[in-house]
Design a protein around this motif. Sequence first.
Motif, PDB file in Angstrom:
ATOM      1  N   UNK A 185       0.899  -1.169   0.118  1.00 20.21           N
ATOM      2  CA  UNK A 185      -0.130   0.038  -0.176  1.00 20.21           C
ATOM      3  C   UNK A 185       0.950   1.109   0.024  1.00 20.21           C
ATOM      4  N   UNK A 186       2.073   1.173   0.694  1.00 22.77           N
ATOM      5  CA  UNK A 186       2.927   2.457   0.946  1.00 22.77           C
ATOM      6  C   UNK A 186       3.379   2.920  -0.671  1.00 22.77           C
ATOM      7  N   UNK A 187       3.955   1.823  -1.164  1.00 20.57           N
ATOM      8  CA  UNK A 187       4.604   2.115  -2.496  1.00 20.57           C
ATOM      9  C   UNK A 187       3.322   2.556  -3.452  1.00 20.57           C
ATOM     10  N   UNK A 188       2.244   2.098  -3.398  1.00 23.39           N
ATOM     11  CA  UNK A 188       0.985   2.574  -4.350  1.00 23.39           C
ATOM     12  C   UNK A 188       0.758   4.165  -3.985  1.00 23.39           C
ATOM     13  N   UNK A 189       0.822   4.235  -2.533  1.00 21.11           N
ATOM     14  CA  UNK A 189       0.667   5.763  -2.133  1.00 21.11           C
ATOM     15  C   UNK A 189       1.631   6.700  -2.489  1.00 21.11           C
ATOM     16  N   UNK A 190       3.031   6.166  -2.683  1.00 19.06           N
ATOM     17  CA  UNK A 190       4.150   6.819  -3.305  1.00 19.06           C
ATOM     18  C   UNK A 190       3.855   7.205  -4.829  1.00 19.06           C
ATOM     19  N   UNK A 191       3.358   6.190  -5.463  1.00 23.19           N
ATOM     20  CA  UNK A 191       2.929   6.676  -6.834  1.00 23.19           C
ATOM     21  C   UNK A 191       1.832   7.642  -6.743  1.00 23.19           C
ATOM     22  N   UNK A 192       0.835   7.447  -6.004  1.00 20.03           N
ATOM     23  CA  UNK A 192      -0.591   8.157  -6.028  1.00 20.03           C
ATOM     24  C   UNK A 192       0.241   9.505  -5.677  1.00 20.03           C
ATOM     25  N   UNK A 193       1.012   9.952  -4.896  1.00 18.63           N
ATOM     26  CA  UNK A 193       1.522  11.234  -4.613  1.00 18.63           C
ATOM     27  C   UNK A 193       2.503  11.887  -5.710  1.00 18.63           C
ATOM     28  N   UNK A 194       2.530  11.268  -6.785  1.00 16.12           N
ATOM     29  CA  UNK A 194       3.062  12.038  -7.853  1.00 16.12           C
ATOM     30  C   UNK A 194       4.973  11.845  -7.644  1.00 16.12           C
ATOM     31  N   UNK A 195       5.242  10.932  -6.882  1.00 10.26           N
ATOM     32  CA  UNK A 195       6.488  10.779  -6.875  1.00 10.26           C
ATOM     33  C   UNK A 195       7.390  10.699  -8.184  1.00 10.26           C
ATOM     34  N   UNK A 196       8.622  11.164  -8.048  1.00  9.20           N
ATOM     35  CA  UNK A 196       9.315  11.065  -9.350  1.00  9.20           C
ATOM     36  C   UNK A 196      10.451   9.923  -9.229  1.00  9.20           C
ATOM     37  N   UNK A 197       9.695   8.690  -9.597  1.00  6.71           N
ATOM     38  CA  UNK A 197      10.305   7.500  -9.764  1.00  6.71           C
ATOM     39  C   UNK A 197       9.597   6.678 -10.869  1.00  6.71           C
ATOM     40  N   UNK A 198      10.204   5.706 -11.603  1.00 10.16           N
ATOM     41  CA  UNK A 198       9.817   5.015 -12.570  1.00 10.16           C
ATOM     42  C   UNK A 198       8.868   4.074 -12.430  1.00 10.16           C
ATOM     43  N   UNK A 199       8.642   3.414 -11.381  1.00 10.92           N
ATOM     44  CA  UNK A 199       7.805   2.441 -11.270  1.00 10.92           C
ATOM     45  C   UNK A 199       7.617   1.792  -9.755  1.00 10.92           C
ATOM     46  N   UNK A 200       6.427   1.434  -9.346  1.00 10.05           N
ATOM     47  CA  UNK A 200       6.228   0.805  -8.174  1.00 10.05           C
ATOM     48  C   UNK A 200       5.553  -0.563  -8.569  1.00 10.05           C
ATOM     49  N   UNK A 201       5.826  -1.381  -7.311  1.00  6.10           N
ATOM     50  CA  UNK A 201       5.189  -2.907  -7.597  1.00  6.10           C
ATOM     51  C   UNK A 201       4.761  -3.237  -6.186  1.00  6.10           C
ATOM     52  N   UNK A 202       3.366  -3.587  -6.145  1.00  9.15           N
ATOM     53  CA  UNK A 202       3.059  -4.053  -4.731  1.00  9.15           C
ATOM     54  C   UNK A 202       2.644  -5.457  -4.696  1.00  9.15           C
ATOM     55  N   UNK A 203       3.138  -6.038  -3.756  1.00  5.82           N
ATOM     56  CA  UNK A 203       2.992  -7.376  -3.543  1.00  5.82           C
ATOM     57  C   UNK A 203       1.965  -7.704  -2.341  1.00  5.82           C
ATOM     58  N   UNK A 204       0.872  -8.528  -2.938  1.00  6.99           N
ATOM     59  CA  UNK A 204      -0.287  -8.527  -1.805  1.00  6.99           C
ATOM     60  C   UNK A 204      -0.561  -7.342  -0.983  1.00  6.99           C
ATOM     61  N   UNK A 205      -0.577  -5.985  -1.436  1.00  4.71           N
ATOM     62  CA  UNK A 205      -0.755  -4.981  -0.727  1.00  4.71           C
ATOM     63  C   UNK A 205      -2.186  -4.647  -0.578  1.00  4.71           C
ATOM     64  N   UNK A 206      -2.529  -3.838   0.270  1.00  8.73           N
ATOM     65  CA  UNK A 206      -4.007  -3.257   0.556  1.00  8.73           C
ATOM     66  C   UNK A 206      -4.165  -2.241  -0.698  1.00  8.73           C
ATOM     67  N   UNK A 207      -5.342  -2.216  -1.404  1.00  8.38           N
ATOM     68  CA  UNK A 207      -5.290  -1.493  -2.797  1.00  8.38           C
ATOM     69  C   UNK A 207      -6.074  -0.128  -2.651  1.00  8.38           C
ATOM     70  N   UNK A 208      -6.805   0.017  -1.362  1.00  9.86           N
ATOM     71  CA  UNK A 208      -7.589   1.174  -1.195  1.00  9.86           C
ATOM     72  C   UNK A 208      -7.281   2.548  -1.177  1.00  9.86           C
ATOM     73  N   UNK A 226      10.601  -4.463 -14.193  1.00  5.62           N
ATOM     74  CA  UNK A 226      11.854  -3.821 -14.191  1.00  5.62           C
ATOM     75  C   UNK A 226      12.763  -3.432 -15.608  1.00  5.62           C
ATOM     76  N   UNK A 227      12.748  -4.623 -16.392  1.00  2.00           N
ATOM     77  CA  UNK A 227      13.261  -4.954 -17.629  1.00  2.00           C
ATOM     78  C   UNK A 227      12.723  -3.772 -18.689  1.00  2.00           C
ATOM     79  N   UNK A 228      11.350  -3.597 -18.611  1.00  2.32           N
ATOM     80  CA  UNK A 228      10.702  -2.676 -19.273  1.00  2.32           C
ATOM     81  C   UNK A 228      11.108  -1.227 -18.867  1.00  2.32           C
TER      82      UNK A 228
END
Length: 238
Positions: free
Chosen positions: A124-147, A233-235
């Motif tokens: 959930x944290x890395x999804x929220x990092x993406x939601x915050x507009x962070x300047x990073x190329x990608x995030x991967x959530x393993x069995x994360x909370x999605x709300x 990540x390869x992509x």
Amino acid sequence: MIKTETITYDGPGGTYEGTISYDDSLDGPRPGILVSHAWMGQGSFETEQAEKLAGLGYVGFALDLYGKGVRANDKDKAAELMNTVASDHEALVSRLHYALELLKEHPLVDGDRTAAIGYCFGGKCVLDLARSGAATLGVVSFHGILNAPGVTGEPAINAKVLALHGWDDPMVPPEQVVAFNKEMTERGADWQLHAYGHTMHAFTNPEANDPDFGTVYQADADRRSWQAMENFFAEIFA
């Protein structure tokens, strides 16, 4: 050879302790990956994931969101720590951004090529990092909370998003999955969601064996999800 170093750092709200892993046989900067911990706090599992990432040629940074020495030994304490940190979304995101900047500044990291992965609460944290507009190329959530966090203001989602989900996860029911897909689509994110059948929460953790609670290791989903992350990540780092 893979090397792991403990890193203590002062950030928003206190002092934190994580680990940095890298292959010292490689030369020059390389992509850096944050590893965001599950609800027990940063520990051996997250460090092992950072080391596995180092084995793929990345720098893995197993960050700390709770504070140095603040860890849980049981579910009640884990829930308390997680809920305390999650209750202040702005503070949580600031800790994630600070860790991302630390990673970008590491001498072995190409600061223009970073990503983040997370497990359970960390997902959930890395999804929220993406939601915050962070300047990073990608995030991967393993069995994360999605709300979604339900905060005002929705900046552009710059990171590509990969969610790896156990279909029988009682903590993430189908309606939450549908809402997540709708949210990502409406916000214009480049997103993917992989759902694994006959798979519950915590499917990557070999120690998870509590079907009544909904946490069970699933070897096939563990292997398939890691491969999906490698392909992702390869992509994004191509």
